[in-house]
Design an enzyme around this catalytic site. Structure first.
Site, PDB file in Angstrom:
ATOM      1  N   SER A   8       0.973  -1.151   0.033  1.00 19.93           N
ATOM      2  CA  SER A   8      -0.080   0.051   0.014  1.00 19.93           C
ATOM      3  C   SER A   8       0.758   1.190   0.061  1.00 19.93           C
ATOM      4  O   SER A   8       1.799   1.418   1.025  1.00 19.93           O
ATOM      5  CB  SER A   8      -0.940  -0.054   1.478  1.00 19.93           C
ATOM      6  OG  SER A   8      -1.875  -0.926   1.299  1.00 19.93           O
ATOM      7  N   HIS A  64      -3.651   0.717  -4.545  1.00 19.20           N
ATOM      8  CA  HIS A  64      -3.250  -0.353  -5.219  1.00 19.20           C
ATOM      9  C   HIS A  64      -3.652  -0.132  -6.871  1.00 19.20           C
ATOM     10  O   HIS A  64      -4.835  -0.138  -6.738  1.00 19.20           O
ATOM     11  CB  HIS A  64      -3.628  -1.555  -4.762  1.00 19.20           C
ATOM     12  CG  HIS A  64      -3.132  -2.026  -3.390  1.00 19.20           C
ATOM     13  ND1 HIS A  64      -2.101  -3.009  -3.196  1.00 19.20           N
ATOM     14  CD2 HIS A  64      -3.343  -1.769  -2.065  1.00 19.20           C
ATOM     15  CE1 HIS A  64      -1.714  -3.202  -2.015  1.00 19.20           C
ATOM     16  NE2 HIS A  64      -2.663  -2.349  -1.239  1.00 19.20           N
ATOM     17  N   HIS A 124      -5.260  -9.419  -1.360  1.00 17.89           N
ATOM     18  CA  HIS A 124      -5.454  -9.605   0.214  1.00 17.89           C
ATOM     19  C   HIS A 124      -6.347 -10.666   0.650  1.00 17.89           C
ATOM     20  O   HIS A 124      -7.591 -10.822  -0.072  1.00 17.89           O
ATOM     21  CB  HIS A 124      -5.891  -8.419   0.879  1.00 17.89           C
ATOM     22  CG  HIS A 124      -4.899  -7.579   0.768  1.00 17.89           C
ATOM     23  ND1 HIS A 124      -4.769  -6.343  -0.447  1.00 17.89           N
ATOM     24  CD2 HIS A 124      -3.582  -6.825   1.369  1.00 17.89           C
ATOM     25  CE1 HIS A 124      -3.916  -5.625  -0.251  1.00 17.89           C
ATOM     26  NE2 HIS A 124      -3.149  -5.924   0.737  1.00 17.89           N
ATOM     27  N   TYR A 128      -8.210 -10.551   2.853  1.00 22.37           N
ATOM     28  CA  TYR A 128      -9.580  -9.633   3.443  1.00 22.37           C
ATOM     29  C   TYR A 128     -10.655  -9.231   2.438  1.00 22.37           C
ATOM     30  O   TYR A 128     -11.675  -8.936   2.696  1.00 22.37           O
ATOM     31  CB  TYR A 128      -9.273  -8.577   4.522  1.00 22.37           C
ATOM     32  CG  TYR A 128      -8.440  -7.545   3.878  1.00 22.37           C
ATOM     33  CD1 TYR A 128      -9.140  -6.532   2.879  1.00 22.37           C
ATOM     34  CD2 TYR A 128      -7.124  -7.503   4.302  1.00 22.37           C
ATOM     35  CE1 TYR A 128      -8.176  -5.684   2.183  1.00 22.37           C
ATOM     36  CE2 TYR A 128      -6.459  -6.327   3.618  1.00 22.37           C
ATOM     37  CZ  TYR A 128      -7.118  -5.747   2.602  1.00 22.37           C
ATOM     38  OH  TYR A 128      -6.266  -4.392   2.211  1.00 22.37           O
ATOM     39  N   GLU A 129     -10.060  -9.183   1.265  1.00 17.29           N
ATOM     40  CA  GLU A 129     -10.855  -8.948   0.046  1.00 17.29           C
ATOM     41  C   GLU A 129     -11.802  -9.987  -0.440  1.00 17.29           C
ATOM     42  O   GLU A 129     -12.702  -9.753  -1.123  1.00 17.29           O
ATOM     43  CB  GLU A 129     -10.006  -8.505  -1.092  1.00 17.29           C
ATOM     44  CG  GLU A 129      -9.228  -7.113  -1.145  1.00 17.29           C
ATOM     45  CD  GLU A 129      -8.268  -6.946  -2.090  1.00 17.29           C
ATOM     46  OE1 GLU A 129      -8.436  -6.505  -3.004  1.00 17.29           O
ATOM     47  OE2 GLU A 129      -6.993  -7.604  -1.901  1.00 17.29           O
ATOM     48  N   ALA A 135       2.741  -2.229   4.148  1.00 19.06           N
ATOM     49  CA  ALA A 135       2.540  -1.220   5.221  1.00 19.06           C
ATOM     50  C   ALA A 135       1.908  -1.801   6.441  1.00 19.06           C
ATOM     51  O   ALA A 135       1.210  -2.708   6.111  1.00 19.06           O
ATOM     52  CB  ALA A 135       1.309  -0.228   4.714  1.00 19.06           C
ATOM     53  N   MET A 159      -1.577  -7.254   7.351  1.00 22.28           N
ATOM     54  CA  MET A 159      -2.670  -8.154   6.729  1.00 22.28           C
ATOM     55  C   MET A 159      -2.355  -8.943   5.393  1.00 22.28           C
ATOM     56  O   MET A 159      -3.074  -9.132   4.721  1.00 22.28           O
ATOM     57  CB  MET A 159      -4.274  -7.254   6.599  1.00 22.28           C
ATOM     58  CG  MET A 159      -4.462  -6.577   7.782  1.00 22.28           C
ATOM     59  SD  MET A 159      -5.790  -5.328   7.205  1.00 22.28           S
ATOM     60  CE  MET A 159      -6.261  -4.390   8.715  1.00 22.28           C
ATOM     61  N   SER A 160      -0.898  -8.901   5.320  1.00 23.45           N
ATOM     62  CA  SER A 160      -0.606  -9.612   4.138  1.00 23.45           C
ATOM     63  C   SER A 160       0.649 -10.310   4.245  1.00 23.45           C
ATOM     64  O   SER A 160       1.200 -10.651   5.324  1.00 23.45           O
ATOM     65  CB  SER A 160      -0.112  -8.403   3.195  1.00 23.45           C
ATOM     66  OG  SER A 160       0.614  -7.326   3.611  1.00 23.45           O
ATOM     67  N   ASN A 199       1.875   3.458  11.223  1.00 25.67           N
ATOM     68  CA  ASN A 199       1.229   4.113  12.404  1.00 25.67           C
ATOM     69  C   ASN A 199       1.584   3.116  13.521  1.00 25.67           C
ATOM     70  O   ASN A 199       2.095   2.146  13.554  1.00 25.67           O
ATOM     71  CB  ASN A 199      -0.428   3.857  12.178  1.00 25.67           C
ATOM     72  CG  ASN A 199      -0.627   2.256  11.720  1.00 25.67           C
ATOM     73  OD1 ASN A 199      -0.501   1.937  10.743  1.00 25.67           O
ATOM     74  ND2 ASN A 199      -1.163   1.548  12.785  1.00 25.67           N
ATOM     75  N   HIS A 233      -7.096   4.373   7.138  1.00 25.95           N
ATOM     76  CA  HIS A 233      -6.353   3.943   5.950  1.00 25.95           C
ATOM     77  C   HIS A 233      -5.650   5.065   5.256  1.00 25.95           C
ATOM     78  O   HIS A 233      -4.634   5.028   4.698  1.00 25.95           O
ATOM     79  CB  HIS A 233      -7.453   3.325   4.954  1.00 25.95           C
ATOM     80  CG  HIS A 233      -6.683   2.729   3.721  1.00 25.95           C
ATOM     81  ND1 HIS A 233      -5.708   1.594   3.717  1.00 25.95           N
ATOM     82  CD2 HIS A 233      -6.806   3.072   2.412  1.00 25.95           C
ATOM     83  CE1 HIS A 233      -5.168   1.664   2.504  1.00 25.95           C
ATOM     84  NE2 HIS A 233      -6.015   2.199   1.763  1.00 25.95           N
TER      85      HIS A 233
END
Ligand code: HPA
Length: 271
Positions: free
Chosen positions: A30, A60, A82, A84-85, A112, A210-211, A234, A246
């Protein structure tokens, strides 16, 4: 399907770039996709590639980019898939298998991430020394493709020690501060709770995202050399009292992107 995709891409490559064989694969996380805008000899949108999904996350682009960077032939994913997609975990790691079949021997994974280690600051870069798979799934579940890797692959050096050291040496040479640590992957898409982040810290994690973990598992299984670099965007939930968005993640990636690109380019030169 894998062979169909590989044949499709080989045809596209040979039509445009002759006998180009990518030796390095890069997954751009990201806000870190600019490298592929800077260096691009050929791009193929994911929507045209058989077996590829279409990435949906903002920040992306969704294309495969072939280029030569500092004398090395590379293939870059400008945008990843991802879990989560809603993609199956097999779809998430499919491009890594394609890269392997195209000839890639070294994989650079970027992302990220949130800082779990309280010493980390937004826009710090961190080389991944190890990971914790907390996604609740493993991309190698199912029938094993023995031609790519073994049924029960060792993960004790999922991130290649030589490349971790090379990344540290490269950062030092460039005067770039580089953190190092353990990356833990949660499935997302909700950010973690402060309690989950306290747990992650007790587990030994320094960064959260998350990746990356599914891709690293498959690449290591397929005997590729792997290096992972996180942009700490963050402080993870509860580490500081700022709420997460985000937009702020993308902004922090933007602050880090020139340093990040410089580090990746020099790393490519010395691989
Ligand atoms: N948690 C999970 N994924 C992330 C974060 C985070 O805090 N920041 C960027 N990606």
């Amino acid at each position: 399907m894998l062979q169909t995709t590989v044949d499709f891409l080989r045809d596209r490559i040979s039509e445009n770039l002759g006998d180009f064989v990518p030796e390095i694969g890069i997954v751009l996380g990201s806000g870190l996709g600019e490298l592929a805008d800077e260096y691009c000899s050929l791009f193929v949108p994911y929507s045209e590639i058989p077996g590829f999904e279409t990435s949906t996350v903002s920040g992306h682009k969704g294309r495969l980019v072939f280029a030569e960077i500092n004398g090395k032939k590379v293939v870059m994913m400008q945008g990843r898939f991802h879990y989560y997609e809603g993609h199956s975990i097999q779809k998430v790691v499919f491009p890594i298998k394609v890269m392997k079949k195209l000839g890639v021997r070294t994989l650079i994974l970027t992302n990220a991430a949130g800082g779990v280690n309280p010493a980390f600051n937004p826009s710090d870069l961190m080389v991944i020394t190890d990971h914790i798979n907390y996604m609740g799934i493993n991309p190698l579940i199912g029938i094993n493709d023995d031609s790519m890797g073994e049924r029960f692959p060792d993960m004790s050096e999922a991130y290649t020690p030589r490349l971790i050291n090379l990344t540290k040496k490269t950062a030092l040479k460039l005067g770039i501060d580089l953190q190092e640590g353990v990356y833990i992957a949660f499935p997302g898409p909700s950010y973690e709770t402060p309690a989950e982040i306290r747990m992650a810290r007790i587990f030994g994690a320094d960064a959260v995202g998350m990746s990356t973990v599914p891709e690293a598992i498959v690449a290591s299984w397929a005997k590729m050399d792997v290096v992972g670099i996180s942009c700490i965007c963050n402080s993870a939930a509860g580490v500081s009292n700022v709420s997460l968005s985000h937009e702020d993640v993308i902004k922090a990636a933007d602050v880090a992107k020139d340093r990040f690109k410089l580090l990746i380019k020099e790393l490519i030169r010395s691989i």
